[in-house]
Enzyme design. Sequence first.
Site, mmCIF file in Angstrom:
data_model
loop_
_atom_site.group_PDB
_atom_site.id
_atom_site.type_symbol
_atom_site.label_atom_id
_atom_site.label_comp_id
_atom_site.label_asym_id
_atom_site.label_seq_id
_atom_site.Cartn_x
_atom_site.Cartn_y
_atom_site.Cartn_z
ATOM 1 N N PRO A 1 0.807 -1.204 0.000
ATOM 2 C CA PRO A 1 0.000 0.000 0.000
ATOM 3 C C PRO A 1 0.843 1.258 0.000
ATOM 4 O O PRO A 1 1.606 1.507 0.924
ATOM 5 C CB PRO A 1 -0.784 -0.105 1.306
ATOM 6 C CG PRO A 1 -0.264 -1.319 2.015
ATOM 7 C CD PRO A 1 0.990 -1.698 1.361
ATOM 8 N N GLU A 2 0.680 2.043 -1.020
ATOM 9 C CA GLU A 2 1.222 3.387 -1.046
ATOM 10 C C GLU A 2 0.049 4.329 -0.820
ATOM 11 O O GLU A 2 -1.052 3.866 -0.510
ATOM 12 C CB GLU A 2 1.922 3.640 -2.388
ATOM 13 C CG GLU A 2 3.001 2.582 -2.684
ATOM 14 C CD GLU A 2 3.763 2.803 -3.970
ATOM 15 O OE1 GLU A 2 3.944 3.962 -4.361
ATOM 16 O OE2 GLU A 2 4.174 1.815 -4.588
#
Length: 278
Positions: free
Chosen positions: A2-3
Amino acid sequence: MPELPEVEVTRRSIAGRIAGAQIHGVLLGGVLRWPLNCAPEDLLGHRVQAVRRRGKYLLLDLDVGVLLIHLGMSGRLSFAHQPSSELDKLDKLGKHEHFALQTSLGTLRLKDPRRFGAVVYAQSEQDAVIRKLLGRLGPEPLGADFDLQAFQVALARSKAAIKPGLLSGKLVVGVGNIYACEVLFQAGIHPETRCCDLDHLRMERLHQAIRAVLERAIQRGGSTLRDFSDAQGQAGHFQLETMVYARAGQPCRVCASTVCVIRQGQRSSFFCPACQKP
DNA sequence: CACGGATCCTGATGGC
DNA sequence: TGCCATCAGGATCCGT
């Protein structure tokens, strides 16, 4: 995994549904990156008021204190009502689930095989834990505080290569490996270029590319490389339109040159040697 | 202070 | 089929 886009997509998928929920139960599994910082029982009875995001952190505002959630490299959240047929699982964590929050509106579960993620409670924003984790973060790329001139000044002060520079969280937050590669492609900048060697025009292009790429990725529901999904199980689609990330050896979608990959700071940097200049 | 490298952990993948 | 090496979306800590 997850960015910023994936965290924001996750936030949007739970914010409206969990607001007002009262906490009825807390389940803790394996050790995550940091300890919860309170006894699980301390959370009982409190209500979730809102869900915010800072960088790649999710912040669940409680009526007393805040619950900070980080998804690390492999974490994802789910939020759903327990199906009645599975009531017997209410007090159990599934494989690789390390945290669950049972509420009046559904159960929030954190699944994180690599356990680089964390759930941390803090009494207030002034709490030492919050200040340690969030205190030195750079500006939000999609907020008003991502000021071009301040960005240019910060870049001019750094001798590091731009790719690891973007990942550092100091120039800007939320840009991880996928989006750093994509942003640099869009800005036409080679990943090994030193920050301080960029002229102001290229810095401005970079500033615009960061916003454009992240906003586009959020629109597309984030990137699902292996198993990312939002808290309702919806996969993202941005990975289908990456220009360079994970495309080593394939033709550039703009000029047909072969996309290259190098290692910078233990991470892969993908780039087009023709479109991206030192 | 600033930078680069090692590190935490599990799973997927590819070569032999 | 098994075994081993390598790599994966992050961020901290440590040495120089």
